[in-house]
Motif scaffolding. Structure first.
Motif, mmCIF file in Angstrom:
data_model
loop_
_atom_site.group_PDB
_atom_site.id
_atom_site.type_symbol
_atom_site.label_atom_id
_atom_site.label_comp_id
_atom_site.label_asym_id
_atom_site.label_seq_id
_atom_site.Cartn_x
_atom_site.Cartn_y
_atom_site.Cartn_z
ATOM 1 N N LEU A 228 43.765 40.524 -22.484
ATOM 2 C CA LEU A 228 45.051 40.446 -23.485
ATOM 3 C C LEU A 228 46.217 40.860 -22.664
ATOM 4 O O LEU A 228 46.246 41.610 -21.972
ATOM 5 N N ASN A 229 47.188 40.328 -23.099
ATOM 6 C CA ASN A 229 48.662 40.241 -22.641
ATOM 7 C C ASN A 229 49.109 41.883 -22.436
ATOM 8 O O ASN A 229 49.340 42.314 -21.533
ATOM 9 N N SER A 230 49.269 42.520 -23.862
ATOM 10 C CA SER A 230 49.627 43.510 -23.831
ATOM 11 C C SER A 230 48.995 44.440 -24.864
ATOM 12 O O SER A 230 48.954 44.139 -26.086
ATOM 13 N N HIS A 231 48.631 45.525 -24.459
ATOM 14 C CA HIS A 231 48.112 46.399 -25.324
ATOM 15 C C HIS A 231 49.081 47.215 -26.130
ATOM 16 O O HIS A 231 48.703 47.360 -27.324
ATOM 17 N N THR A 232 50.139 47.681 -25.773
ATOM 18 C CA THR A 232 51.311 48.138 -26.527
ATOM 19 C C THR A 232 51.783 47.113 -27.584
ATOM 20 O O THR A 232 52.139 47.781 -28.727
ATOM 21 N N LEU A 233 52.071 45.778 -27.308
ATOM 22 C CA LEU A 233 52.196 45.064 -28.394
ATOM 23 C C LEU A 233 51.392 45.015 -29.311
ATOM 24 O O LEU A 233 51.915 44.975 -30.606
ATOM 25 N N SER A 234 50.205 45.086 -29.189
ATOM 26 C CA SER A 234 49.005 45.133 -30.151
ATOM 27 C C SER A 234 49.048 46.080 -31.059
ATOM 28 O O SER A 234 49.158 46.187 -32.283
ATOM 29 N N LEU A 235 49.439 47.370 -30.348
ATOM 30 C CA LEU A 235 49.595 48.665 -31.036
ATOM 31 C C LEU A 235 50.944 48.486 -32.224
ATOM 32 O O LEU A 235 50.789 48.808 -33.520
ATOM 33 N N LEU A 236 52.279 48.054 -31.535
ATOM 34 C CA LEU A 236 53.224 47.813 -32.343
ATOM 35 C C LEU A 236 53.007 46.815 -33.369
ATOM 36 O O LEU A 236 53.088 47.154 -34.622
ATOM 37 N N GLY A 237 52.128 45.718 -33.332
ATOM 38 C CA GLY A 237 52.003 44.892 -34.208
ATOM 39 C C GLY A 237 51.084 45.313 -35.348
ATOM 40 O O GLY A 237 51.217 45.166 -36.597
ATOM 41 N N PHE A 238 49.867 46.208 -34.871
ATOM 42 C CA PHE A 238 48.979 46.767 -35.860
ATOM 43 C C PHE A 238 49.740 47.859 -36.978
ATOM 44 O O PHE A 238 49.758 47.746 -38.082
ATOM 45 N N TRP A 239 50.717 48.733 -36.328
ATOM 46 C CA TRP A 239 51.039 49.785 -37.327
ATOM 47 C C TRP A 239 52.498 49.165 -38.161
ATOM 48 O O TRP A 239 52.529 49.562 -39.224
ATOM 49 N N LEU A 240 53.090 48.294 -37.444
ATOM 50 C CA LEU A 240 54.172 47.596 -38.220
ATOM 51 C C LEU A 240 53.523 46.902 -39.573
ATOM 52 O O LEU A 240 54.106 46.946 -40.720
ATOM 53 N N LEU A 241 52.468 46.171 -39.186
ATOM 54 C CA LEU A 241 51.927 45.386 -40.134
ATOM 55 C C LEU A 241 51.638 46.252 -41.424
ATOM 56 O O LEU A 241 52.042 45.995 -42.627
ATOM 57 N N ILE A 242 50.853 47.452 -41.240
ATOM 58 C CA ILE A 242 50.643 48.444 -42.286
ATOM 59 C C ILE A 242 51.906 48.925 -43.123
ATOM 60 O O ILE A 242 51.996 49.137 -44.259
ATOM 61 N N ALA A 243 52.829 49.337 -41.989
ATOM 62 C CA ALA A 243 53.759 50.069 -42.438
ATOM 63 C C ALA A 243 54.813 49.193 -43.303
ATOM 64 O O ALA A 243 55.455 49.715 -44.264
ATOM 65 N N LEU A 244 54.822 47.917 -43.209
ATOM 66 C CA LEU A 244 55.746 47.026 -43.838
ATOM 67 C C LEU A 244 55.130 46.067 -44.929
ATOM 68 O O LEU A 244 55.693 45.870 -46.128
ATOM 69 N N TYR A 245 53.755 45.743 -44.636
ATOM 70 C CA TYR A 245 53.208 44.621 -45.441
ATOM 71 C C TYR A 245 53.025 45.035 -46.823
ATOM 72 O O TYR A 245 53.341 44.358 -47.848
ATOM 73 N N SER A 246 52.407 46.268 -47.108
ATOM 74 C CA SER A 246 52.134 46.709 -48.633
ATOM 75 C C SER A 246 53.480 46.897 -49.240
ATOM 76 O O SER A 246 53.081 47.260 -50.615
ATOM 77 N N HIS A 247 54.397 46.828 -48.613
ATOM 78 C CA HIS A 247 55.723 46.970 -49.628
ATOM 79 C C HIS A 247 56.218 45.684 -50.384
ATOM 80 O O HIS A 247 57.239 45.804 -51.129
ATOM 81 N N ILE A 248 55.607 44.566 -49.736
ATOM 82 C CA ILE A 248 56.593 43.379 -50.059
ATOM 83 C C ILE A 248 55.961 42.526 -51.451
ATOM 84 O O ILE A 248 56.741 41.651 -51.757
ATOM 85 N N GLY A 249 55.005 42.957 -52.057
ATOM 86 C CA GLY A 249 54.637 42.280 -53.340
ATOM 87 C C GLY A 249 55.577 42.077 -54.399
ATOM 88 O O GLY A 249 55.616 41.043 -54.832
#
Lengths: 463, 339
Positions: A228-249
């Motif tokens: 995989l290209n970058s472990h750090t990017l996947s970390l960022l993607g994972f935590w941003l998803l949960i931090a942001l997504y649950s807000h947008i309904g």
């Protein structure tokens, strides 16, 4: 029976077969409801076949029946594979399979007869809700204990997503479905719309998206035969998803009288969703870079990459739509329907199909019955979905601008006929694709060619 | 950062619950249920209708809130949070294939609604809504009651008006054709009764009128205008038989303006809805010309008193005389008067 249920990877396979079957059922209902939007008197006087009862069957069967289980099935394969262990309990996975499909089955047999909560994406009645939550809890226990028993030190990103999906769903689903009010499954008053869309948007966001992302993170590096290209990017993607997504309904009821601060949070975080999405896409894209031929040459990976492309499209659309000024035109009409089709069939469905075609040979040790049929399915779905996207977006713009300019619904209806007719015609392609997929899968299971052991081993090593 | 099982599980749950608290927790704690000025509780029958509305997925096509920017439905009143007190579930809907229903109560009479639910194309020939004729009569009544309650106290006002006028309309209808038409015409203001159709009944105008008739009117008034459309059995008083108007066409009893006024405003108390939101002025006049020419055999277009001819119109001779009079010899290709 119990012995059968203990066969390694049998539950994973069962989930994927069920997904293929539900795809056909969902496509039939989608096709029927598309016809009803052009010809409302098609098969008249049958209560079970009116648009208002077909639509929830179509939507829920596609979400919980086709995309969801297919991705869960692929996860149940890659979870132990990536952790170099066995699934903690195969029978427990079968129990999850049983309860999950019971919930999905309650759609066609319940909604068609008016047994529904009627809230969009929260339609399953209380008992079906319970069944789904039991399935999810089974999957949590199974995944957690598989992780605990792992031989591999590192936990790969696909596993984070797979594990977290069920943790989120188990928290999310009872909340959005207001499961503490079993009679109606709803809160009294306007607050209900906030609960409704909390799950309504977290369903694609925190159930389908992480499952599909996890599957893409598994398939793409494997087919490209590169880390995989970058472990750090996947970390960022994972935590941003949960931090942001649950807000947008809240952006679904942006123009209703919900509190203004809630609208602001929804809109801001909807736009911020660009971040986790582009992180995932960039990460996968960089992984696949220089290996385009391998990805494109493999029908399964082609589907997964197609899903990633649709992910970009849908996640450019989504934030744009959530802007209040643009939503005046894009809300309340077929634009949104088009968006939902890209998100669910395009992003979730493509990756689910791709992951399934990739994993079925790994489980059975046999080649696919026909790779050409996979390519045919890809072509059919792509033609149909691209058509849906264009037709529904155009129809939505016609409706949205007409109303914005003071036309009435009654005046706009005749304008929609050509769009609705082409949409029903395009439905034929999706329906055919689902049949082709089911046929190919069943034939692969029955008489796919045995793979050579060495070849299989090489495939395993790359993971 | 290393993802250990503890970080994964505890972290994922903590972030989720923090988010969830913001987005559903705080609103649950802070949103107040204060009834708005039009709110009233639903009656048991209306509640039963609401259950049917939910069960049958009506919300997939009908939204239940009016936005600030809703020009499409005339938007007299924007939805307020207090409109939804106690409604469980208050499905706002995300789609508007059919019209918004949140303020719909009393816009149509009860019998219009019952005919509409039985087969939507009876009352709106272009409708996409499924027929609900598999529901029992009681269920259709409940659905009607629910839709008629939408708009709360405003809807009650409109409903009361519908009921009041219905009594008079039924009474007038039972008095026979002449009495009925006398009554109907008497409801139209004097100035409209004296106004002839200002637009010529050209072939094009009649074509436009015919198309509108087929899209909006045909299933009540029937293709031949005798009021025997498929919706007729549901409606009381039944739709007007236009052909009876022939007897009323005598000199100086203009029909253009009366048609116009009644198409525009509808006839409260009967199933005749208003079309002022759906049709522009010229289309209503075209429809009036079509009704006159096709079903009465006469249109008063281009008769006195009339204003200045519109600049875009060609010369046009009215070839539809009142009944009982000879059709005038049409001049062959009359030269256009150029002042």
């Amino acid at each position: 029976m119990f012995k059968f249920a203990s066969k390694p990877q049998s539950a994973a396979l069962a989930f994927m077969v069920a997904g293929s079957v539900w795809f056909v059922v969902g496509a039939v209902y989608g096709f029927m409801s598309a016809i009803h939007l052009v010809a409302p008197e098609f098969l008249p006087h049958v209560g079970a076949l009116v648009f208002g009862r077909e639509r929830p069957v179509h939507v829920n069967t596609m979400l919980y029946g086709f995309v969801g289980p297919m991705l869960v099935g692929s996860g149940l394969y890659y979870l132990p594979a990536l952790l170099r262990t066995r699934l903690w309990s195969e029978p427990l996975a079968w129990a999850a399979f049983f309860f999950w499909n019971l919930t999905v089955l309650s759609g066609p047999v319940g909604f068609a007869f008016g047994i529904t909560q009627g809230r969009e994406y929260n339609e399953y009645v209380w008992l079906a809700d319970v069944s789904l939550v039991i399935a999810v809890v089974c999957l949590i226990v199974n995944s957690a204990l598989t992780i605990a028993n792992r031989q591999e030190d590192q936990i790969y990103v696909s596993i984070w997503y797979f594990m977290a999906t069920f943790l989120w769903t188990a928290s999310n689903y009872p909340l959005g479905n207001v499961m503490w009010h079993p009679a109606t499954g709803a809160m009294p008053g306007l607050i209900d719309s906030i609960f409704l869309w909390f799950w309504g948007h977290n369903l694609p966001g925190l159930l389908i998206t992480p499952l599909a992302t996890g599957a893409a993170y598994f398939v793409i590096p494997r087919v490209a035969r590169t880390p995989l290209n970058s472990h750090t990017l996947s970390l960022l993607g994972f935590w941003l998803l949960i931090a942001l997504y649950s807000h947008i309904g809240g952006h679904h009821v942006l123009q209703s009288p919900i509190p203004n601060w809630l609208k602001t949070v929804s809109v801001v975080d909807s736009i911020a969703m660009v971040l986790p999405v582009s992180i995932v896409v960039i990460n996968l894209w960089m992984t696949a870079r220089n290996f385009g031929r391998r990805i494109w040459g493999d029908p399964a990976a082609r589907l997964v990459m197609g899903g990633v492309v649709w992910y970009i499209v849908t996640c450019i659309q989504g934030p744009l739509q959530s802007l209040p000024f643009l939503q005046r035109v894009t809300h309340f009409n077929n634009w949104t329907v088009g968006h939902a089709h890209i998100a669910m069939l395009g992003f979730g469905g493509y990756i689910a199909l791709g992951a399934m075609w990739h994993i079925v040979p790994l489980i059975t040790g046999r080649e696919l019955y026909s790779k050409k049929l996979v390519s045919l399915q890809f072509g059919l779905v792509t033609f149909g979905l691209t058509g849906f996207f264009l037709v529904l977006t155009a129809a939505g713009l016609v409706q949205g601008t007409a109303w914005h300019n003071g036309e009435t619904v009654l005046r706009v209806l005749p304008q929609l006929v050509p769009f609705m007719a082409s949409r029903a015609a395009l439905g034929v392609f999706i329906f055919t694709a689902s049949l082709v997929g089911l046929y190919n899968l069943l034939m692969s299971l029955r008489r796919g060619e045995e793979q050579e052991g060495a070849q299989l081993q090489r495939a395993e090593d790359a993971a | 950062m290393k993802m250990t099982p503890a970080v994964l599980i505890v972290g994922a749950l903590m972030v989720f619950w923090a988010s969830a608290f913001i987005i559903v927790g705080i609103p649950s704690l802070t949103m107040k249920e204060t009834p708005s000025e039009i709110w009233r509780p639903l009656t048991p029958l209306e509640k039963a209708g609401h259950r049917l509305y939910v069960k049958n997925g009506c919300s997939y096509c009908h939204s239940l809130f009016i936005r600030v920017n809703d020009w499409d439905i005339g938007a007299e009143r924007i939805a307020k949070a207090g409109d939804y007190v106690g409604v469980e579930p208050a499905i706002l809907g995300s789609e508007r294939t059919g019209p918004d229903l949140s303020q719909e109560g009393g816009e149509h009479s009860d019998d219009w609604n019952i005919a509409h639910f039985t087969n939507p194309r009876f009352t709106s020939p272009i409708s996409l809504m499924p027929s609900w004729d598999f529901l029992t009569e009681g269920e259709i009544t409940a659905l009607t009651a629910y839709v008629q309650s939408q708009g709360g106290k405003h809807a009650d006002l409109r409903q009361a008006r519908q009921r009041e006028w219905k009594k008079q309309a039924v009474e007038a209808y039972s008095g026979g054709f002449d009495r009925n038409i006398e009554w109907l015409h008497a409801q139209v203001p004097e100035v409209w009764r004296r106004m002839p159709n200002p637009y010529p009944a050209t072939e094009a105008a009649l074509q436009r009128g015919k198309r509108i008739y087929q899209q909006l009117c045909v299933n009540c008034h029937s293709p031949v205008g005798d009021g025997n459309g498929p919706a007729m059995p549901f409606l009381s008083p039944p739709p007007l038989n236009f052909t009876t108007l022939r007897r009323h066409v005598v000199e100086n009893r203009y029909i253009g303006g009366i048609f116009y006024y009644q198409i525009m405003n509808g006839i409260t108390g009967t199933a005749m809805p208003y079309f002022k939101k759906h049709l522009e002025s010229e289309k209503i006049w075209d429809l009036a010309n079509y009704l006159g020419v096709s079903f009465v055999g006469y249109t008063d277009a281009n008769t006195e008193p009339r204003g200045i001819d519109a600049s875009f119109e060609g010369a046009w001779e009215n070839s539809y005389p009142p009944p009982g009079r000879e059709r005038p010899e049409l001049p062959v290709a009359p030269p256009a008067p150029v002042p």
